[in-house]
Write a protein that holds these residues in place. Structure first.
Motif, PDB file in Angstrom:
ATOM      1  N   LEU A 163      33.043  49.957  44.093  1.00  0.00           N
ATOM      2  CA  LEU A 163      34.026  49.031  44.670  1.00  0.00           C
ATOM      3  C   LEU A 163      33.954  49.069  46.197  1.00  0.00           C
ATOM      4  O   LEU A 163      34.088  48.041  46.856  1.00  0.00           O
ATOM      5  N   ASN A 168      30.084  43.529  45.239  1.00  0.00           N
ATOM      6  CA  ASN A 168      30.257  42.665  44.062  1.00  0.00           C
ATOM      7  C   ASN A 168      29.245  41.523  43.983  1.00  0.00           C
ATOM      8  O   ASN A 168      29.615  40.382  43.738  1.00  0.00           O
ATOM      9  N   LEU A 178      33.096  46.723  37.588  1.00  0.00           N
ATOM     10  CA  LEU A 178      33.537  45.649  38.482  1.00  0.00           C
ATOM     11  C   LEU A 178      33.733  44.351  37.719  1.00  0.00           C
ATOM     12  O   LEU A 178      34.673  43.595  37.988  1.00  0.00           O
ATOM     13  N   TYR A 181      37.001  44.542  36.056  1.00  0.00           N
ATOM     14  CA  TYR A 181      38.053  44.389  37.067  1.00  0.00           C
ATOM     15  C   TYR A 181      38.252  42.917  37.405  1.00  0.00           C
ATOM     16  O   TYR A 181      39.377  42.419  37.458  1.00  0.00           O
ATOM     17  N   ASP A 182      37.143  42.207  37.612  1.00  0.00           N
ATOM     18  CA  ASP A 182      37.221  40.780  37.936  1.00  0.00           C
ATOM     19  C   ASP A 182      37.858  39.986  36.802  1.00  0.00           C
ATOM     20  O   ASP A 182      38.682  39.106  37.030  1.00  0.00           O
ATOM     21  N   VAL A 184      39.937  41.026  34.542  1.00  0.00           N
ATOM     22  CA  VAL A 184      41.372  41.320  34.484  1.00  0.00           C
ATOM     23  C   VAL A 184      42.099  40.582  35.605  1.00  0.00           C
ATOM     24  O   VAL A 184      43.155  39.994  35.398  1.00  0.00           O
ATOM     25  N   GLU A 185      41.492  40.587  36.779  1.00  0.00           N
ATOM     26  CA  GLU A 185      42.097  39.932  37.928  1.00  0.00           C
ATOM     27  C   GLU A 185      42.277  38.440  37.674  1.00  0.00           C
ATOM     28  O   GLU A 185      43.218  37.820  38.149  1.00  0.00           O
ATOM     29  N   ASN A 186      41.356  37.853  36.930  1.00  0.00           N
ATOM     30  CA  ASN A 186      41.434  36.416  36.650  1.00  0.00           C
ATOM     31  C   ASN A 186      42.106  36.117  35.322  1.00  0.00           C
ATOM     32  O   ASN A 186      42.017  35.003  34.823  1.00  0.00           O
ATOM     33  N   LEU A 187      42.731  37.143  34.749  1.00  0.00           N
ATOM     34  CA  LEU A 187      43.428  36.999  33.465  1.00  0.00           C
ATOM     35  C   LEU A 187      42.509  36.542  32.344  1.00  0.00           C
ATOM     36  O   LEU A 187      42.957  35.932  31.388  1.00  0.00           O
ATOM     37  N   GLN A 188      41.200  36.840  32.449  1.00  0.00           N
ATOM     38  CA  GLN A 188      40.283  36.524  31.342  1.00  0.00           C
ATOM     39  C   GLN A 188      40.251  37.738  30.419  1.00  0.00           C
ATOM     40  O   GLN A 188      39.267  38.474  30.361  1.00  0.00           O
ATOM     41  N   TYR A 189      41.359  37.930  29.707  1.00  0.00           N
ATOM     42  CA  TYR A 189      41.524  39.155  28.935  1.00  0.00           C
ATOM     43  C   TYR A 189      40.561  39.252  27.765  1.00  0.00           C
ATOM     44  O   TYR A 189      40.200  40.335  27.342  1.00  0.00           O
TER      45      TYR A 189
ATOM     46  N   GLY B  66      45.243  37.310  43.172  1.00  0.00           N
ATOM     47  CA  GLY B  66      44.947  37.269  41.736  1.00  0.00           C
ATOM     48  C   GLY B  66      45.322  38.557  41.020  1.00  0.00           C
ATOM     49  O   GLY B  66      45.866  38.540  39.920  1.00  0.00           O
ATOM     50  N   MET B  67      45.048  39.684  41.679  1.00  0.00           N
ATOM     51  CA  MET B  67      45.346  40.976  41.069  1.00  0.00           C
ATOM     52  C   MET B  67      46.857  41.171  40.979  1.00  0.00           C
ATOM     53  O   MET B  67      47.374  41.609  39.957  1.00  0.00           O
ATOM     54  N   ALA B  70      48.243  39.137  38.227  1.00  0.00           N
ATOM     55  CA  ALA B  70      47.976  39.749  36.921  1.00  0.00           C
ATOM     56  C   ALA B  70      48.936  40.914  36.668  1.00  0.00           C
ATOM     57  O   ALA B  70      49.433  41.102  35.554  1.00  0.00           O
ATOM     58  N   ARG B 169      30.973  40.148  48.532  1.00  0.00           N
ATOM     59  CA  ARG B 169      32.355  39.810  48.206  1.00  0.00           C
ATOM     60  C   ARG B 169      33.244  41.043  48.212  1.00  0.00           C
ATOM     61  O   ARG B 169      32.975  41.998  47.498  1.00  0.00           O
ATOM     62  N   GLN B 171      36.880  42.778  47.241  1.00  0.00           N
ATOM     63  CA  GLN B 171      37.836  42.530  46.157  1.00  0.00           C
ATOM     64  C   GLN B 171      39.117  41.898  46.673  1.00  0.00           C
ATOM     65  O   GLN B 171      39.864  41.292  45.935  1.00  0.00           O
ATOM     66  N   GLN B 175      39.337  44.019  52.168  1.00  0.00           N
ATOM     67  CA  GLN B 175      38.015  44.611  51.994  1.00  0.00           C
ATOM     68  C   GLN B 175      36.933  43.742  52.641  1.00  0.00           C
ATOM     69  O   GLN B 175      35.987  44.263  53.238  1.00  0.00           O
TER      70      GLN B 175
END
Lengths: 222, 258
Positions: A163, A168, A178, A181-182, A184-189, B66-67, B70, B169, B171, B175
Motif C-alpha cells: 500500500l 496500485n 490491494l 481493498y479497492d 471493498v472501497e467501491n462497494l463491489q462486495y 469511497g472508503m 463504505a 495511484r 489510495q 497518499q
C-alpha cells in the motif's frame, strides 16, 4: 472479474521465496552457529518485521527508495531509476518483510541437528562446504520446507508495505490484497468476496500442509 | 502468588476508577466525524477553533471518500460526513443513513498539477503533453473524487490512455500527495488546499487546472441519521456555515457555493 492481481501476487511470492531461500538459508546457518551479542543483534534485526507494523517498513522503504534515499541513489546510479511503484521495488519490500518467516524455522532446524552429525562427517574428512550440503541441508529439510511455505504465504498476504510503495498499478504492483481493498472501497462486495474467499481457502490449505510436512517444527520466535 | 494477588487488586482498582469515570466521560465524549482527505488541513483548524468556542472535542477520521462511504454504509460511528463529492452524501441520504435536509455544499475544490521543485514547469499542460516525467501521481479515481477529476483532465487532454504506464495511484489524495512530496513521482494532481498554505520556499511548481477541463468538485456535508439528535453534532454542523469557518475554507483555496 479480473484475475491479473492473482497471477501478479503468485509471481511476487514466487520470486520473493526464491530470493529468500538464497539469502535466508546461509543467514540462518550463520545465526545458528553464532552466539554472543552480534548474533543476538542480527537475530533481532531479522525478527523486526514480526513485530513492526508493515506501514513502518513501507514508510522507510518509500523514503529509502526515493530519489534522495540511500537505495534510490544506488539504483539510480546503477541505471535502474527509482524502485518505488515497480515490481522489483515490491520484491525488495517483500524480501525484507518475509525474512523472519524463512530464517527462523530454518535456523531452528539447523540448531536441532546438533554437533554430532557434523563432527562425524568431519572425522570422515568431509570439508565444511561438503558437510553443509550433504549433512546439514538434508537434515534441515523439514525446516527449509516450512520456511519456504511460510515465506510464500506471508508474501501473498502482504498489504501494508504494498500500500505504501506500490502505487496500485494494474499488472505491475496491484496485488491481491490491494485488489480486495479497492473492491471493498467501491462497494463491489461480490468481487471482494470471491477474492477474499479464495485467500481464506489458500491460507488454510497452506497451514494444513505445514502441519503435514513438519508436524514438530518449532514455530516462529519473535 | 503474591504478584498475582497484587495484579488482581490493581486490576480491580483500575476497573473501579474507569467505572467512576464513565458517566463524566460520556458527557463530553468527542464527536467523531468522517472527512475526505483533501480537507485534512482546514478541518484541523476548524476543530481547534470549535473546541475553543465550545469546549467540545471533534475527532476527524481521514480517508478516501469511497472508503469512508463504505465504512458508514457498514455502521461506522460517525456523526457527520464531509465528502469530497456530492454523489456519496446523496446516496447516504437516499439509503436513509443521513438526514436528507442536511445535505449542502460546504466547499468547491480546485485541482492542481504540482511538483515540489520550483521551476520544474511553468505550463503544466505543456509538461504533460511533452511527457517530461517518469511518473505522474493521482488519487485512485474510483475512491477519491479528486482522482476522478484528474482522470477527466487527462481524458480532456487526450492523454489518459497514453500515460497509463506512468500513472501511479494513491489510495487517497493524501497518499497521492505523499508520492510527489517524497520525490518518488515527479508530478501529481493534488488539491489546491494541500499546497495553498505551504511557505513560499516550498511552493514548488503549480498549474491550476482550468475549470473547463473537469466537472466542478462540489464537496458536500451530511449529518448522519445516528447523530440526528446529538446537540454537539448539530452545533458543529451549524458552525461549518459560520462566516468565520467560510473564511478559513476560502483561505485554503476553496470556493464557497452561493
Amino acid at each position: 472479474m479480473d484475475l491479473e492481481p492473482v497471477w501478479l501476487t503468485l509471481e511476487l511470492a514466487g520470486v520473493t521465496t526464491a530470493i529468500l531461500m538464497l539469502v535466508g538459508i546461509p543467514l540462518a546457518w550463520w545465526l545458528a552457529h553464532r552466539s554472543g551479542w552480534v548474533g543476538a543483534l542480527v537475530g533481532s534485526v531479522v525478527a523486526l518485521p514480526l513485530v513492526l507494523p508493515p506501514t513502518v517498513l513501507g514508510f522507510y522503504l518509500l523514503v529509502a527508495l526515493g530519489p534522495h534515499g540511500p537505495l534510490g541513489l544506488l539504483t539510480d546510479a546503477a541505471g535502474f531509476g527509482t524502485l518505488a511503484f515497480t515490481f522489483p521495488g515490491l520484491v525488495v519490500g517483500s524480501v525484507i518483510y518475509s525474512l523472519p518467516f524463512v530464517v527462523q524455522p530454518v535456523q531452528a532446524a539447523f540448531e536441532a541437528i546438533g554437533r554430532q552429525p557434523l563432527e562425524a562427517a568431519a572425522t570422515l574428512r568431509a570439508a565444511p562446504l561438503d558437510r553443509f550440503f550433504t549433512v546439514a541441508l538434508p537434515l534441515a529439510r523439514p525446516g527449509i520446507l516450512t520456511g519456504a511455505t511460510l515465506g510464500f504465504a506471508h508474501t501473498v498476504g502482504e498489504f501494508g508495505v504494498v500500500l505504501m510503495i506500490g502505487g496500485n498499478i494494474p499488472g505491475q504492483t496491484k496485488v491481491l490484497s490491494l485488489a480486495i481493498y479497492d473492491y471493498v472501497e467501491n462497494l463491489q462486495y461480490h468481487e471482494a468476496n470471491l477474492l477474499s474467499g479464495g485467500m481464506l481457502v489458500f491460507s488454510l490449505l497452506v497451514l494444513l500442509l505445514l502441519r503435514l510436512i513438519a508436524p514438530r517444527q518449532a514455530g516462529l520466535r519473535p | 502468588m503474591n504478584r498475582t494477588r497484587r495484579f488482581i487488586s490493581q486490576a480491580c482498582l483500575l476497573g473501579t476508577l474507569l467505572g467512576l469515570a464513565t458517566p463524566a466521560a460520556l458527557a463530553d465524549a468527542p464527536l467523531h466525524i468522517a472527512v475526505a482527505a483533501n480537507f485534512t488541513a482546514p478541518i484541523k483548524l476548524i476543530a481547534a477553533d470549535f473546541k475553543q468556542q465550545t469546549g467540545k472535542t471533534v475527532l476527524p477520521s481521514f480517508g478516501a471518500t469511497g472508503m469512508l462511504y463504505a465504512q458508514i454504509r457498514n455502521g461506522a460511528p460517525f456523526a457527520l460526513f464531509l465528502s469530497a463529492d456530492s454523489r456519496r452524501p446523496r446516496l447516504l441520504a437516499e439509503q436513509g443513513l443521513a438526514v436528507p435536509s442536511s445535505r449542502r455544499t460546504y466547499a468547491i475544490g480546485r485541482l492542481v498539477l504540482w511538483s515540489p521543485h520550483a521551476g520544474r514547469f511553468g505550463d503544466g499542460g505543456k509538461v504533460l503533453r511533452a511527457g517530461q516525467f517518469a511518473r505522474l501521481s493521482i488519487a485512485e479515481p474510483k475512491a477519491a473524487p479528486y482522482g476522478a477529476a484528474a482522470q477527466q483532465v487527462l481524458e480532456h487532454m487526450g492523454l489518459w490512455h497514453s500515460l497509463q504506464p506512468r500513472i501511479v495511484r494513491g489510495q487517497s489524495l493524501t497518499q497521492a500527495y505523499q508520492y510527489v512530496a517524497s520525490g518518488n513521482a515527479q508530478l501529481g494532481f493534488v488539491a489546491l488546499s494541500q499546497i495553498a498554505l505551504l511557505p513560499p520556499a516550498r511552493k514548488g511548481s503549480q498549474w491550476l487546472v482550468p475549470q473547463s477541463f473537469y466537472k466542478p468538485i462540489e464537496q458536500q456535508v451530511v449529518l448522519l441519521k445516528r447523530a440526528a439528535n446529538d446537540p454537539t453534532a448539530k452545533a458543529f454542523y451549524a458552525y461549518l456555515k459560520s462566516p468565520k469557518v467560510e473564511k478559513i475554507i476560502r483561505r485554503y483555496g476553496y470556493e464557497i457555493a452561493r
